[in-house]
Design a protein around this motif. Structure first.
Motif, mmCIF file in Angstrom:
data_model
loop_
_atom_site.group_PDB
_atom_site.id
_atom_site.type_symbol
_atom_site.label_atom_id
_atom_site.label_comp_id
_atom_site.label_asym_id
_atom_site.label_seq_id
_atom_site.Cartn_x
_atom_site.Cartn_y
_atom_site.Cartn_z
ATOM 1 N N LYS A 54 0.844 -1.318 0.008
ATOM 2 C CA LYS A 54 0.014 -0.103 0.172
ATOM 3 C C LYS A 54 0.677 1.229 -0.023
ATOM 4 O O LYS A 54 1.995 1.127 0.508
ATOM 5 C CB LYS A 54 -0.908 0.076 1.299
ATOM 6 N N THR A 55 0.382 2.325 -0.721
ATOM 7 C CA THR A 55 0.980 3.668 -0.808
ATOM 8 C C THR A 55 0.209 4.628 -0.172
ATOM 9 O O THR A 55 -1.078 4.393 -0.350
ATOM 10 C CB THR A 55 1.614 3.920 -1.809
ATOM 11 N N VAL A 56 0.550 5.862 0.543
ATOM 12 C CA VAL A 56 -0.071 6.653 1.003
ATOM 13 C C VAL A 56 0.223 8.104 0.138
ATOM 14 O O VAL A 56 1.419 8.429 -0.204
ATOM 15 C CB VAL A 56 0.330 7.173 2.484
ATOM 16 N N THR A 57 -0.783 8.506 -0.576
ATOM 17 C CA THR A 57 -0.585 9.929 -1.250
ATOM 18 C C THR A 57 -1.268 11.018 -0.324
ATOM 19 O O THR A 57 -2.224 10.763 0.264
ATOM 20 C CB THR A 57 -1.256 9.698 -2.565
ATOM 21 N N TYR A 58 -0.677 12.194 -0.391
ATOM 22 C CA TYR A 58 -0.975 13.386 0.168
ATOM 23 C C TYR A 58 -1.365 14.259 -0.754
ATOM 24 O O TYR A 58 -1.062 14.588 -1.826
ATOM 25 C CB TYR A 58 0.147 13.860 1.081
ATOM 26 N N GLY A 59 -2.524 14.812 -0.352
ATOM 27 C CA GLY A 59 -3.102 16.075 -1.106
ATOM 28 C C GLY A 59 -3.954 16.727 -0.153
ATOM 29 O O GLY A 59 -3.833 17.039 0.975
ATOM 30 N N GLY A 60 -5.220 17.415 -0.821
ATOM 31 C CA GLY A 60 -5.924 17.914 0.147
ATOM 32 C C GLY A 60 -5.814 19.609 -0.007
ATOM 33 O O GLY A 60 -5.152 19.871 -0.805
ATOM 34 N N GLY A 61 -6.597 20.441 0.601
ATOM 35 C CA GLY A 61 -6.407 21.761 0.316
ATOM 36 C C GLY A 61 -6.237 22.520 1.824
ATOM 37 O O GLY A 61 -5.870 22.019 2.881
ATOM 38 N N LEU A 62 -6.941 23.563 1.948
ATOM 39 C CA LEU A 62 -6.829 24.440 3.121
ATOM 40 C C LEU A 62 -7.472 23.890 4.213
ATOM 41 O O LEU A 62 -6.857 23.546 5.218
ATOM 42 C CB LEU A 62 -7.493 25.931 2.925
ATOM 43 N N GLY A 63 -8.817 23.180 4.188
ATOM 44 C CA GLY A 63 -9.409 22.421 4.992
ATOM 45 C C GLY A 63 -8.400 21.193 5.632
ATOM 46 O O GLY A 63 -8.553 20.919 6.986
ATOM 47 N N SER A 64 -7.869 20.574 4.718
ATOM 48 C CA SER A 64 -7.143 19.501 5.293
ATOM 49 C C SER A 64 -5.883 19.968 6.038
ATOM 50 O O SER A 64 -5.345 19.416 7.175
ATOM 51 C CB SER A 64 -6.783 18.453 4.017
ATOM 52 N N PHE A 114 -5.430 13.774 7.414
ATOM 53 C CA PHE A 114 -6.345 14.497 6.584
ATOM 54 C C PHE A 114 -5.884 14.933 5.145
ATOM 55 O O PHE A 114 -4.780 15.214 5.095
ATOM 56 C CB PHE A 114 -7.016 15.764 7.333
ATOM 57 N N GLY A 115 -6.696 14.246 4.181
ATOM 58 C CA GLY A 115 -6.308 14.741 2.883
ATOM 59 C C GLY A 115 -5.287 13.474 2.221
ATOM 60 O O GLY A 115 -4.962 13.816 1.005
ATOM 61 N N ALA A 116 -5.010 12.759 3.072
ATOM 62 C CA ALA A 116 -4.122 11.373 2.616
ATOM 63 C C ALA A 116 -5.089 10.483 2.164
ATOM 64 O O ALA A 116 -6.118 10.057 2.728
ATOM 65 C CB ALA A 116 -3.306 11.267 3.728
ATOM 66 N N ARG A 117 -4.687 9.595 1.093
ATOM 67 C CA ARG A 117 -5.478 8.545 0.674
ATOM 68 C C ARG A 117 -4.368 7.288 0.598
ATOM 69 O O ARG A 117 -3.168 7.332 0.320
ATOM 70 C CB ARG A 117 -5.656 8.853 -0.803
ATOM 71 N N VAL A 118 -4.939 6.233 1.025
ATOM 72 C CA VAL A 118 -4.217 5.034 1.166
ATOM 73 C C VAL A 118 -4.708 4.105 0.045
ATOM 74 O O VAL A 118 -5.803 3.841 -0.247
ATOM 75 C CB VAL A 118 -4.591 4.269 2.382
ATOM 76 N N THR A 119 -3.888 3.898 -1.125
ATOM 77 C CA THR A 119 -4.016 3.182 -2.018
ATOM 78 C C THR A 119 -3.082 1.937 -2.335
ATOM 79 O O THR A 119 -2.183 1.850 -1.821
ATOM 80 C CB THR A 119 -3.720 3.604 -3.557
ATOM 81 N N LYS A 120 -3.685 0.937 -3.038
ATOM 82 C CA LYS A 120 -2.853 -0.276 -3.384
ATOM 83 C C LYS A 120 -1.868 0.169 -4.437
ATOM 84 O O LYS A 120 -2.147 0.861 -5.447
ATOM 85 C CB LYS A 120 -3.561 -1.278 -4.210
ATOM 86 N N ARG A 121 -0.476 -0.570 -4.097
ATOM 87 C CA ARG A 121 0.584 -0.170 -5.123
ATOM 88 C C ARG A 121 0.510 -0.997 -6.134
ATOM 89 O O ARG A 121 0.420 -2.335 -5.947
ATOM 90 C CB ARG A 121 1.864 -0.124 -4.186
ATOM 91 N N LEU A 122 0.493 -0.679 -7.444
ATOM 92 C CA LEU A 122 0.545 -1.483 -8.672
ATOM 93 C C LEU A 122 2.106 -1.934 -8.644
ATOM 94 O O LEU A 122 2.989 -1.028 -8.896
ATOM 95 C CB LEU A 122 0.127 -0.778 -9.752
ATOM 96 N N ALA A 123 2.263 -3.239 -8.943
ATOM 97 C CA ALA A 123 3.704 -3.678 -9.391
ATOM 98 C C ALA A 123 4.576 -3.700 -8.338
ATOM 99 O O ALA A 123 4.727 -3.422 -7.244
ATOM 100 C CB ALA A 123 4.343 -3.124 -10.734
#
Length: 123
Positions: A54-64, A114-123
């Protein structure tokens, strides 16, 4: 490696940690005010259940960002320190390095969920 790593992780405490996060999430979701915090606890429970692959990607905006600042001040910093210390302890041996890296990944998420997403890593 992912499957074997996740199985070993579960046996050596990942299942207990994940159940703890899920329980905290349930308790936080009882109130309307705690609902956003409970969602973040469920995110940690999902990652703690099977961190390999799994990988964690960060994003979001001012609220996050604002929510992360409040989270860090209330609980995030000490949870992140706990995961970081566990990761460093795991890295003492060569066999423990992959598990230490997963703990450090969880420390980052525990610090700012907040604003982070946990997704499956491909390959």
């Amino acid at each position: 490696m992912r499957l074997i790593g996740n199985i070993i992780w579960l046996i050596l405490g990942g299942l207990i940690l994940s159940l703890g996060w899920a329980l905290v999430g349930l308790l936080l979701c009882i109130t309307i005010v705690g609902l956003p915090l409970g969602v973040q606890a469920f995110k940690m429970a999902r990652l703690t259940l099977s961190p390999f692959g799994k990988t964690v990607t960060y994003g979001g905006g001012l609220g996050s960002t604002l929510a992360n600042i409040i989270w860090i001040l209330l609980v995030g910093w000490w949870m992140a320190v706990g995961y970081l210390l566990a990761g460093l302890a795991n890295m003492i041996t060569i066999i423990g390095i992959p598990f230490g890296l997963q703990s450090i990944k969880m420390a980052q998420l525990a610090l700012m969920p907040f604003g982070a997403r946990v997704t499956k890593r491909l390959a």
